[in-house]
Write an enzyme that holds these catalytic residues in place. Structure first.
Site, mmCIF file in Angstrom:
data_model
loop_
_atom_site.group_PDB
_atom_site.id
_atom_site.type_symbol
_atom_site.label_atom_id
_atom_site.label_comp_id
_atom_site.label_asym_id
_atom_site.label_seq_id
_atom_site.Cartn_x
_atom_site.Cartn_y
_atom_site.Cartn_z
ATOM 1 C CG ASP A 86 25.217 -8.038 1.758
ATOM 2 O OD1 ASP A 86 24.443 -8.412 2.580
ATOM 3 O OD2 ASP A 86 26.049 -8.797 1.243
ATOM 4 C CG ASP A 134 23.991 -11.521 0.857
ATOM 5 O OD1 ASP A 134 23.390 -11.389 1.887
ATOM 6 O OD2 ASP A 134 25.406 -12.079 0.847
ATOM 7 C CB SER A 194 26.661 -10.061 5.976
ATOM 8 O OG SER A 194 25.645 -10.912 5.962
ATOM 9 C CG ASP A 227 21.321 -9.660 4.413
ATOM 10 O OD1 ASP A 227 21.171 -9.259 3.313
ATOM 11 O OD2 ASP A 227 22.511 -10.305 4.544
#
Length: 586
Positions: free
Chosen positions: A308, A310, A153, A306
Protein backbone atom coordinates in the site's frame (compact mmCIF):
# COMPACT_ATOMS: atom_id res chain seq x y z
CA UNK A 1 -19.69 -34.96 9.80
CA UNK A 2 -22.54 -32.91 11.29
CA UNK A 3 -22.81 -29.44 12.76
CA UNK A 4 -23.31 -31.00 16.23
CA UNK A 5 -19.54 -31.32 16.42
CA UNK A 6 -19.15 -27.55 16.38
CA UNK A 7 -19.08 -25.57 19.62
CA UNK A 8 -22.22 -23.62 20.52
CA UNK A 9 -21.00 -20.16 19.40
CA UNK A 10 -19.66 -21.44 16.10
CA UNK A 11 -22.88 -23.39 15.49
CA UNK A 12 -24.98 -20.31 16.23
CA UNK A 13 -22.97 -18.17 13.81
CA UNK A 14 -23.18 -20.84 11.08
CA UNK A 15 -26.96 -21.07 11.52
CA UNK A 16 -27.29 -17.27 11.39
CA UNK A 17 -25.46 -17.15 8.06
CA UNK A 18 -27.33 -20.13 6.60
CA UNK A 19 -30.73 -18.74 7.58
CA UNK A 20 -30.11 -14.99 7.25
CA UNK A 21 -30.24 -12.59 4.31
CA UNK A 22 -26.93 -13.75 2.84
CA UNK A 23 -26.41 -14.44 -0.88
CA UNK A 24 -26.80 -17.91 -2.37
CA UNK A 25 -23.08 -18.32 -3.18
CA UNK A 26 -22.14 -17.61 0.43
CA UNK A 27 -24.65 -20.13 1.73
CA UNK A 28 -23.47 -22.70 -0.82
CA UNK A 29 -19.86 -22.22 0.34
CA UNK A 30 -20.91 -22.78 3.96
CA UNK A 31 -22.89 -25.89 2.99
CA UNK A 32 -19.86 -27.19 1.10
CA UNK A 33 -17.74 -26.85 4.26
CA UNK A 34 -20.43 -28.68 6.23
CA UNK A 35 -20.75 -31.44 3.66
CA UNK A 36 -16.99 -31.92 3.41
CA UNK A 37 -16.72 -32.27 7.19
CA UNK A 38 -14.12 -29.49 7.39
CA UNK A 39 -14.80 -28.68 11.05
CA UNK A 40 -11.46 -26.94 11.50
CA UNK A 41 -12.11 -24.48 8.68
CA UNK A 42 -15.71 -23.96 9.78
CA UNK A 43 -14.66 -23.24 13.35
CA UNK A 44 -11.95 -20.80 12.34
CA UNK A 45 -14.37 -19.04 9.99
CA UNK A 46 -17.24 -18.75 12.47
CA UNK A 47 -16.02 -19.09 16.08
CA UNK A 48 -16.13 -15.32 16.52
CA UNK A 49 -16.87 -12.13 14.62
CA UNK A 50 -13.86 -10.53 12.94
CA UNK A 51 -12.87 -7.86 15.42
CA UNK A 52 -13.19 -4.24 14.35
CA UNK A 53 -10.30 -2.79 16.35
CA UNK A 54 -9.21 0.80 16.86
CA UNK A 55 -7.62 0.85 13.40
CA UNK A 56 -10.24 -1.15 11.49
CA UNK A 57 -10.36 -4.73 10.21
CA UNK A 58 -7.71 -7.24 9.18
CA UNK A 59 -8.22 -10.91 8.45
CA UNK A 60 -8.17 -13.80 6.01
CA UNK A 61 -10.45 -13.43 2.96
CA UNK A 62 -13.30 -15.94 2.92
CA UNK A 63 -16.81 -16.88 3.99
CA UNK A 64 -17.76 -16.45 7.64
CA UNK A 65 -18.07 -14.05 10.55
CA UNK A 66 -14.31 -14.23 11.22
CA UNK A 67 -13.30 -13.54 7.62
CA UNK A 68 -12.91 -10.55 5.31
CA UNK A 69 -15.96 -10.59 3.01
CA UNK A 70 -18.76 -8.32 1.80
CA UNK A 71 -20.68 -8.77 5.05
CA UNK A 72 -17.89 -8.06 7.55
CA UNK A 73 -16.73 -5.13 5.40
CA UNK A 74 -20.39 -4.14 5.13
CA UNK A 75 -20.90 -4.10 8.91
CA UNK A 76 -17.72 -2.05 9.39
CA UNK A 77 -18.84 0.47 6.78
CA UNK A 78 -22.38 0.72 8.11
CA UNK A 79 -21.09 1.33 11.63
CA UNK A 80 -18.66 4.00 10.39
CA UNK A 81 -21.42 5.61 8.31
CA UNK A 82 -23.72 5.71 11.35
CA UNK A 83 -20.99 7.41 13.40
CA UNK A 84 -20.25 9.97 10.68
CA UNK A 85 -23.95 10.82 10.40
CA UNK A 86 -24.15 11.32 14.17
CA UNK A 87 -20.89 13.29 14.39
CA UNK A 88 -21.65 15.66 11.50
CA UNK A 89 -25.45 15.84 11.76
CA UNK A 90 -26.92 18.49 9.48
CA UNK A 91 -23.75 18.78 7.37
CA UNK A 92 -22.96 17.57 3.88
CA UNK A 93 -20.76 14.56 4.63
CA UNK A 94 -18.22 13.00 2.28
CA UNK A 95 -15.60 10.25 2.42
CA UNK A 96 -12.70 9.22 0.20
CA UNK A 97 -11.94 5.55 -0.51
CA UNK A 98 -8.78 3.94 -1.90
CA UNK A 99 -7.56 0.36 -2.21
CA UNK A 100 -4.34 -1.57 -2.81
CA UNK A 101 -3.43 -4.45 -5.14
CA UNK A 102 -4.66 -7.27 -2.91
CA UNK A 103 -7.26 -9.87 -3.81
CA UNK A 104 -10.79 -8.49 -3.40
CA UNK A 105 -9.52 -4.96 -2.70
CA UNK A 106 -11.44 -3.31 -5.60
CA UNK A 107 -14.59 -5.24 -4.66
CA UNK A 108 -14.38 -4.30 -0.98
CA UNK A 109 -13.77 -0.65 -1.89
CA UNK A 110 -16.85 -0.65 -4.12
CA UNK A 111 -18.99 -2.32 -1.43
CA UNK A 112 -17.92 0.39 1.02
CA UNK A 113 -18.73 3.11 -1.54
CA UNK A 114 -22.22 1.68 -2.10
CA UNK A 115 -22.96 1.55 1.63
CA UNK A 116 -21.76 5.08 2.34
CA UNK A 117 -23.80 6.39 -0.57
CA UNK A 118 -26.88 4.51 0.66
CA UNK A 119 -26.42 6.35 3.96
CA UNK A 120 -26.55 9.74 2.20
CA UNK A 121 -22.77 10.22 2.29
CA UNK A 122 -20.94 11.54 -0.78
CA UNK A 123 -18.16 9.18 -1.89
CA UNK A 124 -14.94 10.00 -3.73
CA UNK A 125 -13.72 6.61 -4.95
CA UNK A 126 -10.34 6.18 -6.61
CA UNK A 127 -10.93 4.61 -10.02
CA UNK A 128 -8.00 2.20 -9.57
CA UNK A 129 -5.46 1.19 -6.94
CA UNK A 130 -3.62 4.03 -5.16
CA UNK A 131 -1.15 4.36 -2.25
CA UNK A 132 -2.44 4.81 1.29
CA UNK A 133 -0.75 8.23 1.72
CA UNK A 134 -2.66 9.55 -1.30
CA UNK A 135 -5.90 8.58 0.45
CA UNK A 136 -4.81 10.66 3.44
CA UNK A 137 -4.01 13.56 1.10
CA UNK A 138 -7.36 13.21 -0.73
CA UNK A 139 -9.34 13.53 2.51
CA UNK A 140 -7.73 16.91 3.20
CA UNK A 141 -7.73 18.03 -0.44
CA UNK A 142 -11.45 17.30 -0.86
CA UNK A 143 -12.57 18.41 2.60
CA UNK A 144 -13.91 14.98 3.53
CA UNK A 145 -15.09 14.02 7.01
CA UNK A 146 -13.54 10.58 6.78
CA UNK A 147 -11.92 7.97 4.62
CA UNK A 148 -11.23 4.28 4.13
CA UNK A 149 -8.36 2.40 2.55
CA UNK A 150 -8.70 -1.30 1.77
CA UNK A 151 -5.32 -2.89 2.50
CA UNK A 152 -3.56 -5.43 4.69
CA UNK A 153 -0.19 -3.74 4.25
CA UNK A 154 2.56 -6.40 3.98
CA UNK A 155 0.55 -9.38 5.30
CA UNK A 156 0.50 -12.67 3.31
CA UNK A 157 -1.71 -12.87 0.18
CA UNK A 158 -4.67 -14.53 1.90
CA UNK A 159 -5.25 -11.40 4.04
CA UNK A 160 -7.00 -8.13 3.46
CA UNK A 161 -7.99 -5.25 5.71
CA UNK A 162 -9.86 -2.00 6.13
CA UNK A 163 -8.36 1.13 7.71
CA UNK A 164 -10.46 4.07 8.89
CA UNK A 165 -9.47 7.75 8.67
CA UNK A 166 -10.85 10.97 10.16
CA UNK A 167 -11.25 14.44 8.65
CA UNK A 168 -7.62 15.47 9.22
CA UNK A 169 -6.38 12.62 7.02
CA UNK A 170 -5.13 10.62 10.00
CA UNK A 171 -6.15 7.17 11.12
CA UNK A 172 -8.75 7.58 13.86
CA UNK A 173 -7.62 8.14 17.45
CA UNK A 174 -9.51 8.54 20.72
CA UNK A 175 -12.40 9.14 21.16
CA UNK A 176 -13.45 8.42 17.58
CA UNK A 177 -11.72 5.02 17.36
CA UNK A 178 -13.59 3.56 20.33
CA UNK A 179 -16.86 5.23 19.34
CA UNK A 180 -16.70 3.72 15.84
CA UNK A 181 -15.96 0.30 17.37
CA UNK A 182 -19.15 0.68 19.43
CA UNK A 183 -21.19 1.60 16.35
CA UNK A 184 -19.86 -1.39 14.41
CA UNK A 185 -20.57 -3.69 17.35
CA UNK A 186 -24.15 -2.41 17.38
CA UNK A 187 -24.80 -3.84 13.88
CA UNK A 188 -26.71 -6.90 15.05
CA UNK A 189 -28.00 -8.20 11.73
CA UNK A 190 -27.00 -8.24 8.08
CA UNK A 191 -30.38 -6.60 7.48
CA UNK A 192 -29.03 -3.45 9.20
CA UNK A 193 -26.55 -2.94 6.35
CA UNK A 194 -27.62 -0.75 3.41
CA UNK A 195 -25.91 -2.45 0.46
CA UNK A 196 -27.86 -0.75 -2.35
CA UNK A 197 -25.66 2.11 -3.52
CA UNK A 198 -26.81 5.47 -4.85
CA UNK A 199 -24.78 5.97 -8.02
CA UNK A 200 -25.26 9.74 -8.11
CA UNK A 201 -23.47 10.04 -4.76
CA UNK A 202 -20.34 8.17 -5.94
CA UNK A 203 -17.70 10.14 -7.86
CA UNK A 204 -14.63 8.46 -9.35
CA UNK A 205 -11.33 10.29 -8.82
CA UNK A 206 -7.78 9.86 -10.06
CA UNK A 207 -5.72 12.54 -11.87
CA UNK A 208 -7.42 15.46 -10.10
CA UNK A 209 -5.83 14.12 -6.89
CA UNK A 210 -2.68 12.59 -8.42
CA UNK A 211 -1.45 15.89 -9.91
CA UNK A 212 -1.71 18.10 -6.79
CA UNK A 213 -0.32 15.31 -4.64
CA UNK A 214 2.76 14.98 -6.88
CA UNK A 215 3.18 18.78 -6.77
CA UNK A 216 3.16 18.73 -2.97
CA UNK A 217 5.69 15.89 -2.92
CA UNK A 218 7.83 17.90 -5.33
CA UNK A 219 7.62 20.91 -2.99
CA UNK A 220 9.37 18.85 -0.29
CA UNK A 221 12.66 19.10 -2.19
CA UNK A 222 15.10 21.25 -0.23
CA UNK A 223 17.90 21.35 -2.80
CA UNK A 224 16.63 21.21 -6.42
CA UNK A 225 20.03 22.38 -7.70
CA UNK A 226 21.67 19.21 -6.36
CA UNK A 227 19.01 17.07 -8.05
CA UNK A 228 19.65 18.88 -11.33
CA UNK A 229 23.39 18.18 -11.05
CA UNK A 230 22.82 14.54 -10.08
CA UNK A 231 19.79 13.86 -12.31
CA UNK A 232 21.37 10.63 -13.55
CA UNK A 233 21.59 9.14 -10.05
CA UNK A 234 21.31 5.39 -10.71
CA UNK A 235 18.16 4.27 -8.85
CA UNK A 236 16.61 0.80 -8.79
CA UNK A 237 12.98 0.72 -7.60
CA UNK A 238 10.58 -2.12 -6.83
CA UNK A 239 6.92 -1.74 -5.82
CA UNK A 240 6.82 -5.47 -4.86
CA UNK A 241 3.59 -5.92 -6.86
CA UNK A 242 1.88 -3.06 -5.01
CA UNK A 243 0.48 0.44 -5.43
CA UNK A 244 3.82 2.25 -5.45
CA UNK A 245 4.12 1.71 -9.20
CA UNK A 246 1.30 4.25 -9.73
CA UNK A 247 3.22 7.20 -8.26
CA UNK A 248 6.84 6.52 -7.23
CA UNK A 249 8.38 6.57 -10.74
CA UNK A 250 6.24 9.60 -11.60
CA UNK A 251 7.28 11.45 -8.44
CA UNK A 252 10.98 10.75 -9.02
CA UNK A 253 10.64 11.98 -12.61
CA UNK A 254 8.81 15.11 -11.43
CA UNK A 255 11.75 15.96 -9.18
CA UNK A 256 14.15 15.54 -12.10
CA UNK A 257 15.63 12.08 -11.65
CA UNK A 258 16.15 10.58 -15.11
CA UNK A 259 17.84 7.23 -14.41
CA UNK A 260 15.24 5.18 -12.53
CA UNK A 261 14.88 1.50 -13.44
CA UNK A 262 11.99 -0.56 -12.13
CA UNK A 263 12.30 -4.26 -11.26
CA UNK A 264 10.02 -5.40 -14.08
CA UNK A 265 9.26 -8.82 -12.59
CA UNK A 266 7.69 -7.02 -9.59
CA UNK A 267 6.18 -4.04 -11.42
CA UNK A 268 2.76 -5.51 -12.13
CA UNK A 269 0.26 -5.07 -9.25
CA UNK A 270 -0.65 -8.58 -8.10
CA UNK A 271 -2.29 -9.57 -4.84
CA UNK A 272 -0.67 -13.00 -4.99
CA UNK A 273 2.82 -11.40 -4.72
CA UNK A 274 4.22 -14.22 -6.91
CA UNK A 275 7.93 -13.37 -6.64
CA UNK A 276 8.21 -13.07 -2.86
CA UNK A 277 7.32 -15.06 0.22
CA UNK A 278 6.31 -11.85 2.01
CA UNK A 279 5.88 -8.41 0.35
CA UNK A 280 7.70 -6.70 3.20
CA UNK A 281 10.60 -4.30 2.47
CA UNK A 282 11.91 -4.96 5.99
CA UNK A 283 12.92 -8.43 4.79
CA UNK A 284 15.99 -8.91 2.61
CA UNK A 285 14.28 -11.69 0.61
CA UNK A 286 11.64 -9.23 -0.64
CA UNK A 287 14.43 -6.92 -1.81
CA UNK A 288 16.58 -9.62 -3.45
CA UNK A 289 15.51 -8.92 -7.03
CA UNK A 290 16.24 -5.23 -6.54
CA UNK A 291 19.61 -6.06 -4.97
CA UNK A 292 20.52 -8.30 -7.93
CA UNK A 293 19.50 -5.63 -10.43
CA UNK A 294 21.37 -2.91 -8.53
CA UNK A 295 24.49 -5.07 -8.49
CA UNK A 296 24.22 -5.73 -12.22
CA UNK A 297 23.87 -2.08 -13.16
CA UNK A 298 26.11 -0.60 -10.45
CA UNK A 299 23.26 1.43 -8.93
CA UNK A 300 23.66 4.19 -6.35
CA UNK A 301 20.41 3.48 -4.53
CA UNK A 302 17.78 0.76 -4.06
CA UNK A 303 14.27 1.66 -2.91
CA UNK A 304 11.26 -0.63 -2.35
CA UNK A 305 7.72 0.08 -1.22
CA UNK A 306 5.26 -2.26 0.46
CA UNK A 307 1.89 -3.12 -1.17
CA UNK A 308 0.00 0.00 0.00
CA UNK A 309 3.11 2.20 -0.36
CA UNK A 310 3.20 3.72 3.08
CA UNK A 311 6.54 2.12 4.05
CA UNK A 312 9.83 2.07 2.20
CA UNK A 313 13.05 0.07 2.39
CA UNK A 314 16.36 1.36 1.01
CA UNK A 315 19.88 0.16 0.37
CA UNK A 316 23.23 1.37 -0.93
CA UNK A 317 26.84 0.26 -1.19
CA UNK A 318 28.69 0.26 2.10
CA UNK A 319 32.36 1.15 2.65
CA UNK A 320 33.34 -2.37 1.54
CA UNK A 321 31.61 -1.92 -1.81
CA UNK A 322 28.80 -4.32 -0.93
CA UNK A 323 25.10 -3.47 -1.11
CA UNK A 324 23.66 -3.11 2.37
CA UNK A 325 20.04 -2.53 3.35
CA UNK A 326 19.46 0.21 5.90
CA UNK A 327 16.98 -0.47 8.68
CA UNK A 328 14.10 1.77 9.66
CA UNK A 329 15.96 3.54 12.45
CA UNK A 330 18.90 4.31 10.17
CA UNK A 331 16.75 5.63 7.34
CA UNK A 332 14.52 7.72 9.62
CA UNK A 333 17.65 9.22 11.18
CA UNK A 334 19.24 10.00 7.80
CA UNK A 335 16.07 11.74 6.57
CA UNK A 336 15.89 13.88 9.73
CA UNK A 337 19.66 14.54 9.62
CA UNK A 338 19.41 15.74 6.02
CA UNK A 339 16.31 17.87 6.64
CA UNK A 340 17.66 19.54 9.78
CA UNK A 341 20.97 20.36 8.13
CA UNK A 342 19.25 21.68 5.00
CA UNK A 343 16.82 23.81 7.02
CA UNK A 344 19.71 25.21 9.05
CA UNK A 345 21.78 25.98 5.94
CA UNK A 346 18.78 27.76 4.44
CA UNK A 347 18.29 29.82 7.61
CA UNK A 348 14.82 28.34 8.15
CA UNK A 349 15.27 27.14 11.75
CA UNK A 350 13.56 29.71 13.97
CA UNK A 351 13.14 27.66 17.15
CA UNK A 352 9.51 26.98 16.34
CA UNK A 353 9.96 23.77 14.35
CA UNK A 354 9.50 20.19 15.51
CA UNK A 355 10.14 16.56 14.67
CA UNK A 356 7.90 13.69 15.81
CA UNK A 357 8.73 10.02 16.27
CA UNK A 358 7.58 7.04 18.32
CA UNK A 359 9.02 6.10 21.71
CA UNK A 360 10.52 2.86 20.33
CA UNK A 361 12.33 4.67 17.51
CA UNK A 362 16.04 5.49 17.90
CA UNK A 363 17.09 8.22 20.33
CA UNK A 364 19.64 9.31 17.74
CA UNK A 365 16.84 11.50 16.37
CA UNK A 366 16.41 13.13 19.80
CA UNK A 367 20.16 13.80 19.79
CA UNK A 368 19.99 15.39 16.34
CA UNK A 369 17.09 17.61 17.38
CA UNK A 370 18.99 18.70 20.47
CA UNK A 371 22.02 19.61 18.34
CA UNK A 372 19.91 21.68 15.95
CA UNK A 373 17.69 23.31 18.59
CA UNK A 374 14.52 21.64 17.32
CA UNK A 375 11.85 20.08 19.56
CA UNK A 376 11.40 16.33 19.26
CA UNK A 377 8.06 14.86 20.34
CA UNK A 378 7.92 11.16 21.23
CA UNK A 379 4.59 9.41 20.77
CA UNK A 380 3.15 5.95 21.30
CA UNK A 381 3.78 3.39 18.56
CA UNK A 382 1.56 4.02 15.55
CA UNK A 383 1.69 6.81 13.01
CA UNK A 384 -1.75 8.03 14.02
CA UNK A 385 -0.14 9.43 17.17
CA UNK A 386 2.43 11.37 15.15
CA UNK A 387 -0.51 12.74 13.12
CA UNK A 388 -2.23 13.67 16.38
CA UNK A 389 0.79 15.76 17.41
CA UNK A 390 0.79 17.51 14.02
CA UNK A 391 -2.92 18.27 14.39
CA UNK A 392 -2.60 19.62 17.92
CA UNK A 393 0.33 21.87 17.00
CA UNK A 394 -1.11 23.09 13.69
CA UNK A 395 -0.76 26.86 13.45
CA UNK A 396 1.52 26.92 16.51
CA UNK A 397 4.66 25.07 15.44
CA UNK A 398 5.98 23.87 12.08
CA UNK A 399 6.40 20.16 11.41
CA UNK A 400 9.57 19.29 9.50
CA UNK A 401 9.35 15.52 9.39
CA UNK A 402 9.08 12.36 11.43
CA UNK A 403 9.23 8.61 11.40
CA UNK A 404 9.15 5.28 13.12
CA UNK A 405 11.50 2.31 13.24
CA UNK A 406 9.13 0.14 11.20
CA UNK A 407 10.11 1.83 7.90
CA UNK A 408 7.47 4.59 7.93
CA UNK A 409 8.44 8.24 7.39
CA UNK A 410 6.71 11.54 6.71
CA UNK A 411 8.07 14.79 5.29
CA UNK A 412 5.85 17.86 5.59
CA UNK A 413 2.27 17.80 6.84
CA UNK A 414 0.12 17.65 3.70
CA UNK A 415 -0.25 13.89 4.39
CA UNK A 416 -1.09 12.67 7.89
CA UNK A 417 0.19 9.11 7.62
CA UNK A 418 3.49 7.52 6.74
CA UNK A 419 4.25 8.24 3.10
CA UNK A 420 6.52 6.04 1.01
CA UNK A 421 6.12 8.22 -2.10
CA UNK A 422 7.45 11.37 -0.42
CA UNK A 423 10.02 9.24 1.41
CA UNK A 424 11.35 7.73 -1.83
CA UNK A 425 11.89 11.17 -3.34
CA UNK A 426 13.58 12.47 -0.18
CA UNK A 427 15.86 9.42 0.06
CA UNK A 428 16.78 9.93 -3.60
CA UNK A 429 17.50 13.61 -2.93
CA UNK A 430 19.69 13.02 0.10
CA UNK A 431 21.58 10.31 -1.82
CA UNK A 432 22.07 12.79 -4.67
CA UNK A 433 23.30 15.39 -2.18
CA UNK A 434 25.82 12.91 -0.78
CA UNK A 435 27.00 11.98 -4.29
CA UNK A 436 27.35 15.67 -5.12
CA UNK A 437 29.90 15.82 -2.29
CA UNK A 438 31.67 12.67 -3.47
CA UNK A 439 30.00 10.50 -0.83
CA UNK A 440 27.68 7.50 -0.83
CA UNK A 441 24.52 7.12 1.22
CA UNK A 442 26.51 4.90 3.56
CA UNK A 443 29.23 7.55 3.90
CA UNK A 444 26.49 9.96 4.96
CA UNK A 445 25.32 7.45 7.58
CA UNK A 446 28.82 7.23 9.04
CA UNK A 447 29.17 11.02 8.97
CA UNK A 448 25.95 11.28 10.98
CA UNK A 449 27.20 8.72 13.51
CA UNK A 450 30.37 10.76 14.01
CA UNK A 451 28.19 13.77 14.84
CA UNK A 452 25.72 12.03 17.16
CA UNK A 453 27.31 8.77 18.24
CA UNK A 454 26.75 5.35 16.68
CA UNK A 455 23.27 4.15 17.69
CA UNK A 456 22.45 0.51 17.06
CA UNK A 457 19.01 -1.00 17.57
CA UNK A 458 17.70 -4.56 17.51
CA UNK A 459 14.19 -5.96 17.73
CA UNK A 460 13.55 -9.19 19.62
CA UNK A 461 10.07 -10.51 18.80
CA UNK A 462 8.90 -13.49 20.84
CA UNK A 463 5.84 -15.49 19.76
CA UNK A 464 3.85 -17.07 22.60
CA UNK A 465 0.79 -18.81 21.22
CA UNK A 466 -2.47 -19.77 22.87
CA UNK A 467 -3.84 -19.13 26.34
CA UNK A 468 -0.59 -20.24 28.00
CA UNK A 469 1.38 -17.90 25.74
CA UNK A 470 -0.85 -14.94 26.55
CA UNK A 471 -0.40 -15.66 30.25
CA UNK A 472 3.37 -15.91 29.81
CA UNK A 473 3.48 -12.51 28.06
CA UNK A 474 1.37 -11.02 30.84
CA UNK A 475 3.71 -12.48 33.45
CA UNK A 476 6.82 -11.17 31.68
CA UNK A 477 5.42 -7.63 31.77
CA UNK A 478 4.36 -8.03 35.42
CA UNK A 479 7.84 -9.23 36.39
CA UNK A 480 9.58 -6.33 34.68
CA UNK A 481 7.21 -3.89 36.38
CA UNK A 482 7.58 -5.43 39.83
CA UNK A 483 11.34 -6.04 39.64
CA UNK A 484 13.03 -3.88 36.99
CA UNK A 485 16.73 -4.72 36.57
CA UNK A 486 19.15 -2.62 38.63
CA UNK A 487 21.83 -2.89 35.94
CA UNK A 488 21.99 -3.77 32.23
CA UNK A 489 25.24 -4.66 30.43
CA UNK A 490 27.31 -3.15 33.21
CA UNK A 491 25.46 0.18 33.36
CA UNK A 492 23.08 1.12 36.22
CA UNK A 493 19.39 1.55 35.41
CA UNK A 494 18.47 5.18 36.04
CA UNK A 495 14.83 5.39 34.93
CA UNK A 496 11.78 3.23 34.23
CA UNK A 497 8.82 4.59 32.25
CA UNK A 498 5.55 2.68 32.56
CA UNK A 499 3.06 3.84 29.95
CA UNK A 500 0.33 1.61 31.36
CA UNK A 501 0.28 3.46 34.67
CA UNK A 502 1.73 6.59 33.01
CA UNK A 503 4.45 6.78 35.66
CA UNK A 504 8.19 7.56 35.54
CA UNK A 505 10.41 6.03 38.24
CA UNK A 506 13.74 7.64 39.12
CA UNK A 507 15.82 4.70 40.33
CA UNK A 508 18.32 6.78 42.33
CA UNK A 509 15.76 8.68 44.40
CA UNK A 510 12.92 6.16 44.23
CA UNK A 511 10.62 9.05 43.28
CA UNK A 512 7.73 8.41 40.90
CA UNK A 513 6.26 11.16 38.72
CA UNK A 514 3.39 11.17 36.26
CA UNK A 515 3.81 11.04 32.50
CA UNK A 516 1.37 13.53 31.01
CA UNK A 517 -1.59 11.82 29.35
CA UNK A 518 -4.01 12.88 26.66
CA UNK A 519 -1.77 15.29 24.78
CA UNK A 520 0.84 15.04 22.05
CA UNK A 521 0.46 11.38 21.21
CA UNK A 522 0.59 9.88 24.71
CA UNK A 523 -2.14 7.88 26.45
CA UNK A 524 -2.20 4.76 28.60
CA UNK A 525 -0.61 1.81 26.77
CA UNK A 526 0.98 -1.48 27.80
CA UNK A 527 4.60 -0.40 27.20
CA UNK A 528 7.54 -0.39 29.61
CA UNK A 529 10.86 1.37 28.96
CA UNK A 530 14.08 0.93 30.92
CA UNK A 531 16.98 3.41 30.60
CA UNK A 532 20.58 3.05 31.80
CA UNK A 533 23.27 5.60 32.60
CA UNK A 534 25.20 4.87 29.39
CA UNK A 535 22.19 5.45 27.12
CA UNK A 536 21.06 1.85 26.67
CA UNK A 537 17.27 1.64 26.31
CA UNK A 538 15.05 -1.44 26.44
CA UNK A 539 11.38 -1.17 25.51
CA UNK A 540 8.90 -4.00 26.17
CA UNK A 541 5.63 -3.99 24.25
CA UNK A 542 3.11 -6.82 23.82
CA UNK A 543 1.38 -6.83 20.44
CA UNK A 544 -2.27 -5.87 20.50
CA UNK A 545 -3.16 -8.06 17.50
CA UNK A 546 -0.73 -11.01 17.53
CA UNK A 547 0.48 -13.51 20.18
CA UNK A 548 3.80 -11.67 20.44
CA UNK A 549 5.83 -9.57 22.83
CA UNK A 550 8.41 -7.24 21.31
CA UNK A 551 11.59 -5.97 22.93
CA UNK A 552 13.33 -3.01 21.32
CA UNK A 553 16.97 -2.76 22.41
CA UNK A 554 19.03 0.38 21.72
CA UNK A 555 22.72 0.88 22.51
CA UNK A 556 25.23 3.52 21.46
CA UNK A 557 28.92 4.40 21.43
CA UNK A 558 30.92 7.33 20.02
CA UNK A 559 32.26 6.88 16.48
CA UNK A 560 35.59 8.75 16.35
CA UNK A 561 36.10 8.24 12.62
CA UNK A 562 34.85 6.18 9.67
CA UNK A 563 37.75 3.76 10.05
CA UNK A 564 36.36 2.72 13.45
CA UNK A 565 32.95 1.80 12.02
CA UNK A 566 33.41 -1.97 11.76
CA UNK A 567 34.90 -2.39 15.24
CA UNK A 568 32.27 -0.14 16.82
CA UNK A 569 29.50 -1.98 14.98
CA UNK A 570 30.80 -5.33 16.23
CA UNK A 571 31.02 -4.02 19.80
CA UNK A 572 27.45 -2.68 19.69
CA UNK A 573 26.09 -5.97 18.30
CA UNK A 574 27.87 -7.83 21.10
CA UNK A 575 26.41 -5.44 23.65
CA UNK A 576 22.87 -6.01 22.35
CA UNK A 577 23.42 -9.76 22.66
CA UNK A 578 24.60 -9.25 26.24
CA UNK A 579 21.41 -7.29 26.99
CA UNK A 580 19.26 -10.03 25.46
CA UNK A 581 21.06 -12.73 27.45
CA UNK A 582 21.00 -10.83 30.75
CA UNK A 583 17.29 -10.07 30.50
CA UNK A 584 16.55 -13.62 29.32
CA UNK A 585 14.59 -12.41 26.30
CA UNK A 586 13.58 -15.77 24.91
Amino acid sequence: MTTQQLDATTQQNVDTWLNGSYDADTKASIQHLLDSGNTTELTDSFYRSLEFGTGGLRGVIGVGSNRMNRYTVGAATQGFANYLNKSFAGEDISVAIAHDSRRMSPEFARIAADIFSANNIKVYLFSALRPTPELSFAIRQLGCQGGVVVTASHNPPEYNGYKVYWNDGSQVVSPHDKNIVDEVSAISSVDDIKFDGVETKIQLIDEEIDAPYIERVKSNAVNPDVIARQADLNIVYTPIHGTGITLVPRALEALGFTNVSVVEAQAQPDGNFPTVKSPNPEERAAMQMALDQAQAQNADLIIATDPDADRVGAGARNHHGEFELLNGNQMASLIIFYLLRAWKDAGKLTGNEFIAKTIVTTDLIDKLCEQYGVTCYNTLTGFKYIAQVIRELEGKQQFIGGGEESYGYLIGDFVRDKDAIASCTMIAELTADAKDKGLSLFDLLMEMYQQTGFYYEALVSLTKKGKAGAEEIQQMMADFRANPPKEIAGSPVVRVDDYDALTRLDMASGQTTQIESGTLGIESSNVLQIFTADGTKVSARPSGTEPKIKFYVSVNEPLPNKEAFDDTYAALKAKVQRVVDELNLK
